[in-house]
Write an enzyme that holds these catalytic residues in place. Structure first.
Site, mmCIF file in Angstrom:
data_model
loop_
_atom_site.group_PDB
_atom_site.id
_atom_site.type_symbol
_atom_site.label_atom_id
_atom_site.label_comp_id
_atom_site.label_asym_id
_atom_site.label_seq_id
_atom_site.Cartn_x
_atom_site.Cartn_y
_atom_site.Cartn_z
ATOM 1 N N GLU A 58 -13.837 24.724 29.802
ATOM 2 C CA GLU A 58 -15.104 24.228 30.345
ATOM 3 C C GLU A 58 -14.729 23.186 31.380
ATOM 4 O OE1 GLU A 58 -17.741 21.528 31.190
ATOM 5 O OE2 GLU A 58 -17.627 21.063 29.042
ATOM 6 N N CYS A 82 -20.341 16.315 31.852
ATOM 7 C CA CYS A 82 -20.169 17.572 32.584
ATOM 8 C C CYS A 82 -21.516 18.098 33.061
ATOM 9 C CB CYS A 82 -19.512 18.612 31.692
ATOM 10 S SG CYS A 82 -18.004 18.061 30.871
#
Length: 543
Positions: A293, A327
């Site tokens: 990720e 994120c």
């Protein structure tokens, strides 16, 4: 011997505590903050259950008070990395052969220890070492970590229960073996829960792990490692090796036994890891699983039918909670000209009520960014905007690192939809806004979809639900986690499995079954009950 078919049901999510003045959790946390602030730990490597000190050390400091040293940590060298690989391989067979329910029970014990005995400890370490406020630490290092551990046990139940059909004279089954070799977990600073999940999800499925924590999250990660040991994670199943990524990576990617990489971090770093695997591909026993990720340039797209007050609040919180170091944080926004004045007014109104400072003051909504490198990078984007004829800073723009690494929440308005801060990941409290003509919604949607190489999170706003549905279809590859009339942050384990594609990673969805599937090698087994003794097909027997 166990002869029961056991199933772990889906749990309830761990409740977020309130931390009201005088509450038990507030009293415990404030005492723990005081205790951890008054000691300086010596953090070793933990390899095969043993503490290893190399003498090559670094410092853990408070981002909001960088003169305050919280710990000295030892760095792994090549020899220690090889030791960690060997320890993981040595522990593999026994851990893999252990009944999966026993592995799950250890994970659930870790969760219970975090929910009770060590809640204040892990939250205080996250606050002091990673500069998170009361709430941001609670939802991360306590609640989300606990949720990952508990939900993963339930998800594992579902996976192991997926079995094929048997037929006449045969019994068919699927065995879910761990990968052959070790898993390299390379974890980020911004979420303690992610650091835990990147090592624990492969371990639950029977794998053993070499874990390199982020150098700016070592304090909370070390406490996690000690909790794992107390919960009964056997020696060698998880090996904790802080240190240089280049030094550790060289040994990891040279090992023929590398079975997988579990990563959260920048796209550039993941590209480097992928390249290293490619360069060594002929040397590996099997193709390593690469689960990552990575970066994001997360968006808020506002339709002319949206409510400006709602958008402004979502923009401020989505962009600036935890200083934009998520994120999923909003970092670019597309707003129609008719709504922009009211949206900006709401953002400014919120900003006027917000305080910035030390995490130990619960009234501080904004705290410090993680380190000097990050601070300098964020400041460079702000200065670029100040100097540009295509941009204007309409909120914030200040920064100061004399005591801590503090950057004011900053809003940039640009007339160029491809302005630098509209396209590049900053990972800090900077939101860039492009104001479009109301009649140009379709063009603005196209810009939103094509401007960034990433595809992690995004949000769309409006009261016209049919228009939002059309926009949603247009943006179907722009975000792996997509929000309608909500900020693009705050994914909850078991509810919104998290991850994106494009340059944002492999979209293996932490917080769901999809991630766990990546850490097993299914083996289909067919047992024939009465084997045939005649080679002839049926029609051949007629003559």
């Amino acid at each position: 011997m166990k002869n029961a078919v056991f199933n772990f049901p889906l749990p309830a999510n761990e409740p977020v505590k309130s931390y009201l003045k005088g509450s038990p959790e507030r009293v415990a946390l404030e005492a723990e903050l005081k205790r951890q602030s008054s000691v300086e730990l010596d953090i070793p490597l933990i390899i095969g259950g043993k503490e290893v000190r190399t003498g090559n050390t670094g410092k853990v400091v408070m981002p909001h008070d960088h003169a305050h040293v919280l710990a000295t940590y030892h760095k792994a060298g090549p020899e220690e990395v090889r030791m960690a690989i060997k320890a993981a391989l040595d522990a593999h067979e026994e851990w893999a052969e252990l009944d999966w329910t026993v592995r799950a029970s250890i994970m659930l014990k870790i969760a219970d220890l975090l929910a009770g005995k060590y809640r204040a400890v892990i939250n205080a370490a996250c606050m002091l070492g990673q500069s998170k406020n009361f709430y941001q630490a609670e939802i991360d290092s306590a609640c989300e970590t606990i949720d990952f551990l508990r939900y993963n046990a339930a998800f594992a139940s579902k996976i192991y229960g997926i079995q094929p059909k048997s037929g006449p004279n045969q019994i068919n089954s699927v065995e879910y073996r761990p990968l052959e070799g070790f898993i390299f977990a390379l974890t980020p600073f911004n979420f303690t829960s992610i650091a835990s999940n990147l090592s624990m999800s492969p371990a639950l499925m029977g794998n053993t792990v070499v874990w390199k924590p982020s150098t700016t999250a070592i304090l909370s990660n070390y406490y996690l490692m000690k909790i794992y040991e107390e919960a009964g994670v056997p020696a060698g199943v998880v090996n904790f090796i802080p240190g240089s990524g280049a030094v550790i990576g060289k040994e990891i990617f040279a090992s023929k036994d590398l079975a997988g990489v579990h990563f959260t971090g920048s796209s550039a770093t993941f590209n480097t890891l992928w390249k290293q695997v490619g360069e060594n591909i002929a040397n590996y026993r099997s193709y390593p699983r690469l689960v990552g990720e990575t970066g994001g340039k997360d968006f808020i797209f506002v339709h002319p039918s949206a409510v400006a007050e709602e958008v402004g609040n979502a923009a401020y919180c989505g962009a600036f909670e935890y200083q934009g170091q998520k994120c999923s944080a909003a970092s670019r926004m597309y707003v129609p000209k008719s709504l922009w004045p009211a949206v900006l007014e709401k953002i400014k109104d919120t900003a006027a009520k917000v305080r910035m400072g030390d995490v130990c003051d619960p009234m501080n909504f904004i705290n410090a960014v993680i380190d000097e490198t990050s601070f300098d990078n964020i400041a460079s984007y702000i200065e670029y905007a100040k100097a540009s004829k295509d941009a204007e800073i309409v909120l914030g723009g200040g920064y100061d690192k004399s005591k801590g690494y503090f950057v004011e929440p900053t809003v940039i308005v640009t007339t160029d939809p491809h302005f630098k801060s509209m396209e590049e990941e900053i990972f800090g409290p900077v939101l860039t806004v492009y104001v479009y003509d109301d009649a140009d919604v379709d063009k603005a949607v196209e810009l939103c979809d094509t401007t960034s190489p990433y595809g992690l999170t995004g949000a769309i706003w409006g009261r016209d639900r049919l228009a939002l549905e059309k926009i949603s279809r247009r943006l179907k590859y722009a975000a792996g986690n997509f929000y309608i009339n909500d900020k693009p942050t705050g994914a909850v384990v078991g509810m919104q499995p998290f991850g994106g594609a494009r340059a944002s990673g492999t979209n293996d969805k932490a917080g769901g079954e999809f991630n766990l599937i990546r850490w097993v090698l299914p083996r289909a087994v067919k047992e024939t009950l009465v084997p045939p003794t005649d080679h002839r097909y049926t029609y051949m027997k007629e003559e």
